[in-house]
Write a protein that holds these residues in place. Structure first.
Motif, PDB file in Angstrom:
ATOM      1  N   GLY A 105      51.738  41.559  21.113  1.00 16.36           N
ATOM      2  CA  GLY A 105      51.779  42.110  19.774  1.00 16.36           C
ATOM      3  C   GLY A 105      51.010  41.239  18.794  1.00 16.36           C
ATOM      4  N   ARG A 106      51.374  41.347  17.525  1.00 19.75           N
ATOM      5  CA  ARG A 106      50.663  40.666  16.446  1.00 19.75           C
ATOM      6  C   ARG A 106      50.549  39.171  16.696  1.00 19.75           C
ATOM      7  NH1 ARG A 106      53.315  38.335  11.797  1.00 19.75           N
ATOM      8  NH2 ARG A 106      51.840  37.846  10.122  1.00 19.75           N
TER       9      ARG A 106
ATOM     10  N   GLN B 203      53.265  50.829  14.450  1.00 20.76           N
ATOM     11  CA  GLN B 203      53.749  52.020  15.158  1.00 20.76           C
ATOM     12  C   GLN B 203      53.198  51.968  16.575  1.00 20.76           C
ATOM     13  OE1 GLN B 203      53.810  55.753  12.579  1.00 20.76           O
ATOM     14  NE2 GLN B 203      52.267  54.548  11.476  1.00 20.76           N
ATOM     15  N   ARG B 204      53.634  50.986  17.317  1.00 24.08           N
ATOM     16  CA  ARG B 204      53.003  50.666  18.596  1.00 24.08           C
ATOM     17  C   ARG B 204      53.154  51.776  19.637  1.00 24.08           C
ATOM     18  NH1 ARG B 204      54.568  45.264  20.597  1.00 24.08           N
ATOM     19  NH2 ARG B 204      53.669  45.950  22.558  1.00 24.08           N
TER      20      ARG B 204
ATOM     21  N   ARG C  53      44.768  56.663  16.988  1.00 19.77           N
ATOM     22  CA  ARG C  53      44.287  57.654  16.028  1.00 19.77           C
ATOM     23  C   ARG C  53      45.343  57.976  14.975  1.00 19.77           C
ATOM     24  NH1 ARG C  53      44.137  62.709  20.317  1.00 19.77           N
ATOM     25  NH2 ARG C  53      46.394  63.123  20.363  1.00 19.77           N
ATOM     26  N   SER C  54      46.602  57.691  15.315  1.00 13.55           N
ATOM     27  CA  SER C  54      47.692  57.895  14.354  1.00 13.55           C
ATOM     28  C   SER C  54      48.099  56.591  13.669  1.00 13.55           C
ATOM     29  CB  SER C  54      48.914  58.497  15.056  1.00 13.55           C
ATOM     30  OG  SER C  54      48.628  59.772  15.577  1.00 13.55           O
TER      31      SER C  54
ATOM     32  N   THR D 199      42.964  57.700  21.899  1.00 13.92           N
ATOM     33  CA  THR D 199      44.262  57.960  22.534  1.00 13.92           C
ATOM     34  C   THR D 199      44.919  56.693  23.080  1.00 13.92           C
ATOM     35  OG1 THR D 199      43.090  58.467  24.587  1.00 13.92           O
ATOM     36  CG2 THR D 199      43.669  60.328  23.168  1.00 13.92           C
ATOM     37  N   ARG D 200      44.243  55.576  22.951  1.00 18.12           N
ATOM     38  CA  ARG D 200      44.828  54.327  23.425  1.00 18.12           C
ATOM     39  C   ARG D 200      45.885  53.831  22.442  1.00 18.12           C
ATOM     40  NH1 ARG D 200      40.502  50.155  25.737  1.00 18.12           N
ATOM     41  NH2 ARG D 200      42.252  49.623  27.061  1.00 18.12           N
ATOM     42  N   ARG D 201      46.750  52.935  22.923  1.00 14.89           N
ATOM     43  CA  ARG D 201      47.788  52.346  22.079  1.00 14.89           C
ATOM     44  C   ARG D 201      47.476  50.870  21.844  1.00 14.89           C
ATOM     45  NH1 ARG D 201      50.140  56.426  24.927  1.00 14.89           N
ATOM     46  NH2 ARG D 201      51.584  57.766  23.746  1.00 14.89           N
TER      47      ARG D 201
END
Length: 287
Positions: free
Chosen positions: A176-177, A236-237, A242-243, A264-266
């Motif tokens: 993560g971050r 919003q992992r 795209r979102s 579409t990747r996270r």
């Protein structure tokens, strides 16, 4: 190791006696857990690499267990930043035995300008960080400007869970971050774990000592823009980029297309280099 002042330091009373004399019960509100085993504190000091020739910044020394070890292992000078005024008399005892090699700063490390005490001298950060400020302190040191930073290494103790987040690789739950920021500018590695039984009072979790070696030339990008991209992506992992990147208040599709990342990747699927590439595409007015 024979050092000037080592004999006087060896004559200091045991830490448990010092804690009892000054009534230094660890305070949860300050994230305190005192490490009293001199064998362990000297192991941490030795893990920080050669100390002679360096000023050592220590945050949250408490009664001074690690402080003693750093001085015994040859630090030219230790600058100890302690917020808890109850601990100051115990640290003053060490300062009296250290022959001028210990400087005590009473203050909040989040607000203290550490570089003001260095006068350009080589420095390392070595600390058993108070749990409640460990992450913000680390992030602040990782954001140092200019880079390479004023320290040559950091050897820091964290809760094991935090340490795992720091060294986590992409496509893992812990990534993560914190992993992106730490691995962008440094090479972090977990050196060893320390059992809860080594502390007074014992915490509920295992601790880990992590060493950070600054990268001479990290992937070029603006630290603040990188922070924005990473915060948006991992905010919003579970969502696709795209979102999640809509939190940047722009259309993420051209941004992703510019660096060849599928929308579409996270977030957890991106490498540190890909996050840097995204940050570089943001315009200056996003800083």
């Amino acid at each position: 190791m024979t050092l000037a002042g080592a004999t006087s330091l060896d004559r200091l009373p045991p830490l448990r006696e010092v804690i009892a004399r000054y009534g230094l019960a660890a305070r949860k509100s300050l994230g305190q857990n005192f490490l009293l085993d001199l064998n362990l504190t000297r192991r941490i000091a030795r893990a920080a690499g050669p100390l002679p020739g360096h000023v050592i910044i220590e945050v949250g020394p408490g009664p001074g267990g690690l402080t003693r070890a750093l001085l015994l292992e040859g630090a030219d000078e230790v600058i100890a930043i302690e917020r808890d005024e109850r601990c100051l008399p115990a640290l003053e005892e060490i300062a009296s035995a250290a022959g001028g090699r210990l400087v005590i700063v009473h203050g909040d490390a989040l607000a203290v300008d550490l570089t003001a005490y260095l006068a350009g001298r080589p420095a390392k950060i070595v600390a058993n960080l108070p749990y409640n400020v460990a992450t913000p302190l680390l992030v602040g040191w990782l954001q140092a400007d200019p880079w390479p930073p004023w320290y040559s290494s950091m050897t820091l103790m964290f809760q094991r869970e935090v340490a795992e987040r720091i060294v986590a690789r992409p496509a893992t739950k812990a990534y993560g971050r914190l992993a992106v920021l730490a691995q962008w500018r440094t090479e972090p590695r977990i050196l060893f774990d320390i059992s809860p039984r080594a502390f007074t009072p014992p915490p509920k979790v295992t601790s880990s000592v992590v060493q950070f070696t600054p990268r001479a030339r990290p992937d070029p990008c603006d630290v603040h823009l990188l922070e924005q991209v990473v915060a948006a992506a991992f905010g919003q992992r579970r969502k696709m980029l795209r979102s999640s990147l809509q939190a940047l208040s722009l259309d993420p599709l051209p941004l992703l297309a510019a660096v060849g990342i599928e929308p579409t990747r996270r977030a957890e699927q991106l490498s540190v280099a890909q996050f840097c590439a995204l940050a570089r595409t943001l315009t200056d007015d996003r800083a």
